[in-house]
Design an enzyme around this catalytic site. Structure first.
Site, mmCIF file in Angstrom:
data_model
loop_
_atom_site.group_PDB
_atom_site.id
_atom_site.type_symbol
_atom_site.label_atom_id
_atom_site.label_comp_id
_atom_site.label_asym_id
_atom_site.label_seq_id
_atom_site.Cartn_x
_atom_site.Cartn_y
_atom_site.Cartn_z
ATOM 1 N N ARG A 235 0.858 -1.184 0.000
ATOM 2 C CA ARG A 235 0.000 0.000 0.000
ATOM 3 C C ARG A 235 0.896 1.235 0.000
ATOM 4 O O ARG A 235 1.907 1.278 0.718
ATOM 5 C CB ARG A 235 -0.904 0.042 1.237
ATOM 6 C CG ARG A 235 -2.119 -0.878 1.168
ATOM 7 C CD ARG A 235 -3.148 -0.454 0.132
ATOM 8 N NE ARG A 235 -4.297 -1.342 0.084
ATOM 9 C CZ ARG A 235 -4.402 -2.393 -0.739
ATOM 10 N NH1 ARG A 235 -3.432 -2.693 -1.572
ATOM 11 N NH2 ARG A 235 -5.493 -3.143 -0.733
ATOM 12 N N ASP A 259 4.479 -0.357 -6.956
ATOM 13 C CA ASP A 259 3.249 -0.650 -7.686
ATOM 14 C C ASP A 259 2.083 0.084 -7.055
ATOM 15 O O ASP A 259 0.964 0.040 -7.561
ATOM 16 C CB ASP A 259 2.997 -2.170 -7.650
ATOM 17 C CG ASP A 259 1.775 -2.565 -8.465
ATOM 18 O OD1 ASP A 259 1.702 -2.137 -9.641
ATOM 19 O OD2 ASP A 259 0.893 -3.280 -7.941
ATOM 20 N N GLU A 264 -2.425 7.585 -4.981
ATOM 21 C CA GLU A 264 -2.810 6.917 -6.228
ATOM 22 C C GLU A 264 -4.294 7.063 -6.568
ATOM 23 O O GLU A 264 -4.676 6.887 -7.730
ATOM 24 C CB GLU A 264 -2.440 5.424 -6.183
ATOM 25 C CG GLU A 264 -3.251 4.586 -5.213
ATOM 26 C CD GLU A 264 -2.874 3.102 -5.268
ATOM 27 O OE1 GLU A 264 -1.672 2.785 -5.158
ATOM 28 O OE2 GLU A 264 -3.788 2.269 -5.408
ATOM 29 N N HIS A 296 -0.598 -0.204 -9.758
ATOM 30 C CA HIS A 296 -1.340 -1.162 -8.920
ATOM 31 C C HIS A 296 -1.803 -2.380 -9.737
ATOM 32 O O HIS A 296 -2.989 -2.673 -9.818
ATOM 33 C CB HIS A 296 -2.540 -0.461 -8.260
ATOM 34 C CG HIS A 296 -2.923 -1.070 -6.944
ATOM 35 N ND1 HIS A 296 -3.240 -0.337 -5.839
ATOM 36 C CD2 HIS A 296 -3.028 -2.364 -6.551
ATOM 37 C CE1 HIS A 296 -3.537 -1.139 -4.840
ATOM 38 N NE2 HIS A 296 -3.414 -2.386 -5.252
HETATM 39 P P1 NAD Z 1 -1.710 -10.990 5.142
HETATM 40 O O1 NAD Z 1 -2.730 -10.450 6.076
HETATM 41 O O2 NAD Z 1 -1.722 -12.445 4.803
HETATM 42 O O3 NAD Z 1 -0.242 -10.642 5.698
HETATM 43 C C1 NAD Z 1 0.095 -9.401 6.223
HETATM 44 C C2 NAD Z 1 1.173 -9.644 7.272
HETATM 45 O O4 NAD Z 1 1.596 -8.378 7.759
HETATM 46 C C3 NAD Z 1 0.678 -10.459 8.486
HETATM 47 O O5 NAD Z 1 1.536 -11.539 8.734
HETATM 48 C C4 NAD Z 1 0.675 -9.448 9.608
HETATM 49 O O6 NAD Z 1 0.972 -10.024 10.879
HETATM 50 C C5 NAD Z 1 1.795 -8.514 9.158
HETATM 51 N N1 NAD Z 1 1.754 -7.236 9.848
HETATM 52 C C6 NAD Z 1 0.674 -6.560 10.311
HETATM 53 N N2 NAD Z 1 1.066 -5.441 10.945
HETATM 54 C C7 NAD Z 1 2.414 -5.414 10.889
HETATM 55 C C8 NAD Z 1 3.404 -4.524 11.365
HETATM 56 N N3 NAD Z 1 3.051 -3.433 12.081
HETATM 57 N N4 NAD Z 1 4.692 -4.813 11.126
HETATM 58 C C9 NAD Z 1 5.052 -5.921 10.447
HETATM 59 N N5 NAD Z 1 4.157 -6.810 9.960
HETATM 60 C C10 NAD Z 1 2.862 -6.561 10.185
HETATM 61 O O7 NAD Z 1 -1.823 -10.101 3.834
HETATM 62 P P2 NAD Z 1 -1.312 -10.473 2.348
HETATM 63 O O8 NAD Z 1 -2.396 -11.173 1.623
HETATM 64 O O9 NAD Z 1 0.051 -11.080 2.443
HETATM 65 O O10 NAD Z 1 -1.205 -9.012 1.733
HETATM 66 C C11 NAD Z 1 -0.235 -8.069 2.176
HETATM 67 C C12 NAD Z 1 -0.607 -6.699 1.640
HETATM 68 O O11 NAD Z 1 -0.447 -6.699 0.221
HETATM 69 C C13 NAD Z 1 -2.079 -6.325 1.848
HETATM 70 O O12 NAD Z 1 -2.259 -5.689 3.093
HETATM 71 C C14 NAD Z 1 -2.377 -5.404 0.713
HETATM 72 O O13 NAD Z 1 -2.225 -4.071 1.186
HETATM 73 C C15 NAD Z 1 -1.297 -5.705 -0.314
HETATM 74 N N6 NAD Z 1 -1.825 -6.177 -1.621
HETATM 75 C C16 NAD Z 1 -1.443 -5.511 -2.751
HETATM 76 C C17 NAD Z 1 -1.887 -5.937 -3.997
HETATM 77 C C18 NAD Z 1 -1.466 -5.270 -5.291
HETATM 78 O O14 NAD Z 1 -2.077 -5.531 -6.344
HETATM 79 N N7 NAD Z 1 -0.451 -4.425 -5.306
HETATM 80 C C19 NAD Z 1 -2.748 -7.044 -4.053
HETATM 81 C C20 NAD Z 1 -3.100 -7.698 -2.884
HETATM 82 C C21 NAD Z 1 -2.639 -7.255 -1.665
#
Ligand code: NAD
Length: 331
Positions: A235, A259, A264, A296
């Site tokens: 994000r 990305d 955005e 994105h």
């Molecule tokens: P997820 O919930 O499986 O994993 C997120 C991880 O971050 C968890 O293990 C959580 O404990 C950890 N976390 C939370 N707070 C934290 C902190 N303060 N410090 C360190 N780690 C912390 O999520 P995911 O499916 O792996 O997705 C991750 C991120 O990717 C999403 O939050 C989303 O913003 C982003 N995303 C982007 C796209 C894209 O197209 N660019 C697509 C999907 C998801």
């Protein structure tokens, strides 16, 4: 149910139509994202369906609640753009697609790293112009490098595995470390300072929360190794854009791949090629030779789009039938 789909792109409609054809839902598509300005379009609908950049703030939620909307179906995983407190107050359910294809995002993260490192985007243009010079196309071997993964959830751990496959050492940080990953020898958890100081590549995979906002700022970016690479496919708000611009200008940050971008909402998912773009920070970033910005698209595979549409329709059906909402976002 009658569902107002906001911020519709042609691919949203294509995949949602395919997945909803055997359901009882009636989907109506609007180009505009949901915001307080467009909320009146939800009149007569039971549900709204939104994506990452719809502005589902308290005001918008109050407006759609007054129109009788009972559920907000996010066709994405992140929900930082939704005022969950207000949704609860208005008795509106919020559902999401927690995982559509973590592989899509993890693989795309590797694509950004390889492109920035080996400069295939520049080579592509050069060769088309008959320029076969290798000057300034030097890269580095990934083998033996240290990669810092911030957030070892679904995407972060797949990404860690891919980088391990290149022969990298993986350092990781997570609010809830997954000891299993450490036991399996995939990675080693470290403090943020150690991760930043030791990593040649730092990749962000945690959600945007008050704790993670600007996790990369003026202090932390300078903790990174001189010449290291920073990648953000998570994000935009995780990075203080002005701070990384300063670090790029001073030659401290070696490469930046993003990305996602903090501002955005006004730009991404739109064709603005005939428009004057007034976002000076973004315009400055794209002029750096060691910066790669994409709009994105990390999630954007047919596997992911199919899964997003399927889970979104299933979420709506579960709500209609009064079943337990397994993908409900709660406070
Ligand atoms: P997820 O919930 O499986 O994993 C997120 C991880 O971050 C968890 O293990 C959580 O404990 C950890 N976390 C939370 N707070 C934290 C902190 N303060 N410090 C360190 N780690 C912390 O999520 P995911 O499916 O792996 O997705 C991750 C991120 O990717 C999403 O939050 C989303 O913003 C982003 N995303 C982007 C796209 C894209 O197209 N660019 C697509 C999907 C998801």
């Amino acid at each position: 149910m009658k569902v107002a789909v906001f911020g519709t792109q042609s691919y949203d409609k294509e995949f949602l139509e395919k997945e909803s054809k055997d359901s009882s839902h009636k989907l109506v598509y609007f180009d505009s994202p949901l915001s307080i300005m467009t909320a009146p379009l939800a009149k007569g609908f039971d549900a709204v369906c939104v994506f990452v950049n719809d502005d589902v703030n308290g005001e918008a939620i109050r407006a759609i609640a007054e129109l009788g909307v009972k559920i907000i179906a996010l066709r994405c995983a992140g929900y930082n753009n939704v005022d969950l407190d207000e949704a609860k107050r208005q008795n509106i359910k919020v559902v999401r697609v927690p995982a559509y294809s973590p592989h899509a995002v993890a693989e795309y993260t590797v694509a950004l790293i390889l492109t920035l490192n080996r400069k295939t985007h520049k080579a592509y243009n050069r060769v088309r112009e008959g320029n076969f010079s290798l000057e300034r196309l030097t890269g580095f071997d990934l083998y033996g490098k240290t990669v810092g993964v911030v957030g070892t959830g679904k995407i972060g751990q797949i990404f860690a595995g891919l980088m391990k496959g290149f022969g990298c050492r993986i350092l990781a940080l997570d609010a809830y470390p997954n000891k299993k990953l450490e036991k399996e020898g995939l990675l080693k958890y470290a403090t943020l300072s150690d991760l930043l100081e030791q990593s040649d590549i730092v990749s962000l995979h945690c959600p945007l929360t008050p704790e993670t906002k600007h996790i990369i700022d003026d202090q932390t970016v300078w903790r990174m190794k001189q010449g290291a690479m920073l990648i953000n496919t998570s994000r935009g708000g995780l990075i203080d854009t002005e701070a990384v611009i300063r670090a790029l200008m001073k030659g401290h940050l070696g490469y930046l791949g993003m990305d996602v971008y903090e501002q955005e909402e006004e730009l991404f998912f739109k064709d603005l090629s005939e428009t004057l773009i007034s976002d000076e920070k973004l315009m400055q970033l794209v002029t750096f030779p060691n910066v790669l910005v994409t709009g994105h698209q990390a999630f954007f595979t047919d596997t992911a789009l199919t899964q997003i549409a399927k889970v979104t329709i299933d979420n709506l059906t579960a709500f209609e039938k009064g079943e337990v909402l397994e993908n409900e976002v709660t406070l």
